[in-house]
Each structure stands twice: as C-alpha cells, then as structure tokens.
Design a protein around this motif. Structure first.
Motif, PDB file in Angstrom:
ATOM      1  N   LYS A 170       0.817  -1.214   0.000  1.00 54.98           N
ATOM      2  CA  LYS A 170       0.000   0.000   0.000  1.00 54.98           C
ATOM      3  C   LYS A 170       0.852   1.265   0.000  1.00 54.98           C
ATOM      4  CE  LYS A 170      -4.188  -1.819   2.156  1.00 54.98           C
ATOM      5  NZ  LYS A 170      -5.133  -1.716   3.298  1.00 54.98           N
ATOM      6  N   ILE A 216     -12.684  -0.312   1.932  1.00 55.72           N
ATOM      7  CA  ILE A 216     -12.461   0.935   2.652  1.00 55.72           C
ATOM      8  C   ILE A 216     -13.786   1.346   3.283  1.00 55.72           C
ATOM      9  CG2 ILE A 216     -11.788   3.362   2.491  1.00 55.72           C
ATOM     10  CD1 ILE A 216     -10.106   2.623   0.044  1.00 55.72           C
ATOM     11  N   ASP A 217     -13.875   1.223   4.604  1.00 52.57           N
ATOM     12  CA  ASP A 217     -15.075   1.636   5.344  1.00 52.57           C
ATOM     13  C   ASP A 217     -14.797   3.016   5.917  1.00 52.57           C
ATOM     14  OD1 ASP A 217     -17.108   2.063   7.238  1.00 52.57           O
ATOM     15  OD2 ASP A 217     -17.372  -0.093   7.552  1.00 52.57           O
ATOM     16  N   LEU A 218     -15.424   4.039   5.354  1.00 53.13           N
ATOM     17  CA  LEU A 218     -15.120   5.416   5.740  1.00 53.13           C
ATOM     18  C   LEU A 218     -15.449   5.684   7.206  1.00 53.13           C
ATOM     19  CD1 LEU A 218     -16.331   7.342   2.551  1.00 53.13           C
ATOM     20  CD2 LEU A 218     -14.015   6.625   3.164  1.00 53.13           C
ATOM     21  N   VAL A 248     -15.239   3.506   9.691  1.00 52.93           N
ATOM     22  CA  VAL A 248     -14.170   2.896  10.485  1.00 52.93           C
ATOM     23  C   VAL A 248     -12.916   3.753  10.432  1.00 52.93           C
ATOM     24  CG1 VAL A 248     -12.602   0.925  10.629  1.00 52.93           C
ATOM     25  CG2 VAL A 248     -15.042   0.543  10.271  1.00 52.93           C
ATOM     26  N   GLU A 249     -12.585   4.263   9.238  1.00 51.60           N
ATOM     27  CA  GLU A 249     -11.412   5.123   9.101  1.00 51.60           C
ATOM     28  C   GLU A 249     -11.553   6.385   9.945  1.00 51.60           C
ATOM     29  OE1 GLU A 249      -8.662   4.340   7.560  1.00 51.60           O
ATOM     30  OE2 GLU A 249      -9.449   2.454   6.755  1.00 51.60           O
ATOM     31  N   MET A 250     -12.762   6.952   9.980  1.00 48.08           N
ATOM     32  CA  MET A 250     -12.997   8.153  10.778  1.00 48.08           C
ATOM     33  C   MET A 250     -12.880   7.849  12.270  1.00 48.08           C
ATOM     34  SD  MET A 250     -13.544  11.351  10.779  1.00 48.08           S
ATOM     35  CE  MET A 250     -14.040  11.693   9.087  1.00 48.08           C
ATOM     36  N   ALA A 260     -11.101   5.494  13.618  1.00 48.25           N
ATOM     37  CA  ALA A 260      -9.687   5.267  13.906  1.00 48.25           C
ATOM     38  C   ALA A 260      -8.941   6.598  14.023  1.00 48.25           C
ATOM     39  CB  ALA A 260      -9.059   4.405  12.813  1.00 48.25           C
ATOM     40  N   LEU A 261      -9.296   7.561  13.167  1.00 49.61           N
ATOM     41  CA  LEU A 261      -8.673   8.880  13.219  1.00 49.61           C
ATOM     42  C   LEU A 261      -9.016   9.585  14.531  1.00 49.61           C
ATOM     43  CD1 LEU A 261      -7.107  11.214  11.941  1.00 49.61           C
ATOM     44  CD2 LEU A 261      -9.213  11.896  10.763  1.00 49.61           C
TER      45      LEU A 261
END
Length: 214
Positions: free
Chosen positions: A14, A194-196, A198-200, A202-203
């Motif tokens: 990646k 890509i699960d937005l 989940v990414e948010m 995590a951020l």
C-alpha cells in the motif's frame, strides 16, 4: 509487479504508490540522490520502515550514498506498471461515485474509469465527464466491451455482494469496495475494502490518544 512482490506484506504494497509519488517530486526538483531519512522527512514515515520496505526488492541503494532518484523512479514505474493503463468500471454513481467520475485518475495514475453503472442511468445510458453510464442490467453486456480489469464498488451494502459476484464471474481481477460490508470473492480476485466510518473512528481515536499523551 514481478515475482518478488508476491511475498511483500500488504502494508508495504500500500505504501509503494506513495513512494513513487514522492520520488517523482524529488526527480522533478532535480535531485539526483536521496537518503531514507530525506524520504522519511518528506513522507512522515519512519526511515527504518522505508529501508525495510525497500529491502523486499533487493539492493535499491548503497550504504553511505543513499538511493539514486532516477533508478528508484524507473524501478517503481515498472513495479507499479505505470506504463500500462488499467481500465476500471465504477459501479454505483451516488455522491461518492460522482466524486470518482469527476476525478481524472489517468492524469496522475495508470488507472482510468472507462465505464460506470447505476440504476438511474436510464434506458440507453448517459454520459458524464465523457464516461458512459449504463444500468446495472447491462453489466454482462458492457464490461467486456470496455476491457475492464478492475472495479470500484460504491453501492449500498444490500447490493454489494451480488455485484461483487457478477464482477468476479466476468473476469474482474480486483475490486475496491466502499460498501461497509465484508465481501467474499473467489480465489484469484483481489478485494480492498475501505469503510469510511471505520477510518474516521480510527482517526478520532488517534487524536484522542495523542491528546492524552501530551
């Protein structure tokens, strides 16, 4: 990618496009050689991680000298197949899908969206930003016509697995999935999800954790 990259960890894979992007910047600025520390400072990635990533591909640099920028640029261009374009289908033209249609991948990458599918396309299809959009029931008819190798999936969760099955059956080699659901695909088909949300989350966790440590 060549046979050596089969054993490269996914996390390293990646980062490869990021390395290529930053090495391009160094080359465009006229820089002839670069150290792992200089790459680290520019990319905000630990220099040890960079050296480890590069080590999977053999001796790309020399101790005490660093890395030759032009050599690195040529290596990553070939490794990422930058000289060969990949045709991509977009499945789902909602808000996120529309954003993909407006973003011209081919200007900065070796990928290009050549066709899209959406229930609201209407009979006979339509065209947005020079990209034809057809109804999903034309998927089997149109995908081979546009020589599609990969697909971007931006459909509701309830429709994601069915569309993934149809894409895989038609020979699509890779799917970039934005539906918040885990998909099953046959062996030989790559899928990146890509699960937005989940990414948010995590951020947010990272931000809160940084605040606690200061």
């Amino acid at each position: 990618m060549d046979e050596k990259t089969n054993k490269v960890p996914q996390a390293t894979s990646k980062r490869l496009p990021l390395y290529y992007r930053f090495i391009q910047k160094f080359a465009n600025s006229g820089k002839e050689r670069v150290s792992s520390q200089e790459l680290s400072d520019a990319m905000k990635i630990d220099s040890a991680t960079i050296r480890r990533d590069f080590s999977y591909f053999g001796a790309l640099g020399k101790k005490g000298y660093g890395y030759d920028v032009r050599t690195l640029l040529e290596f990553f261009r070939k490794t990422l197949d930058q000289d060969e374009a990949t045709n991509v289908a977009l499945v789902g033209v909602g808000s996120l899908g529309n954003a993909f249609l407006k973003y011209n991948f081919h200007k900065n990458h070796n990928t290009r969206i050549v066709v899209a599918f959406d229930p609201n396309a209407g009979d006979g299809g339509t065209i947005v930003n020079d990209i034809p959009i057809f109804r999903p029931d034309e998927l089997e008819k149109r995908l081979g016509e546009y020589h599609v190798e990969m697909a971007i999936l931006t459909v509701p969760s309830r429709a994601a697995q069915e569309m993934a099955d149809r894409l895989a059956a038609l020979g699509v080699k890779g799917i970039l999935n934005f539906a918040p659901v885990r998909l099953s695909v046959p062996e030989g088909v790559r899928i990146h999800s890509i699960d937005l949300s989940v990414e948010m989350q995590a951020l947010i966790y990272s931000i809160r954790n940084d605040e606690k440590s200061t």
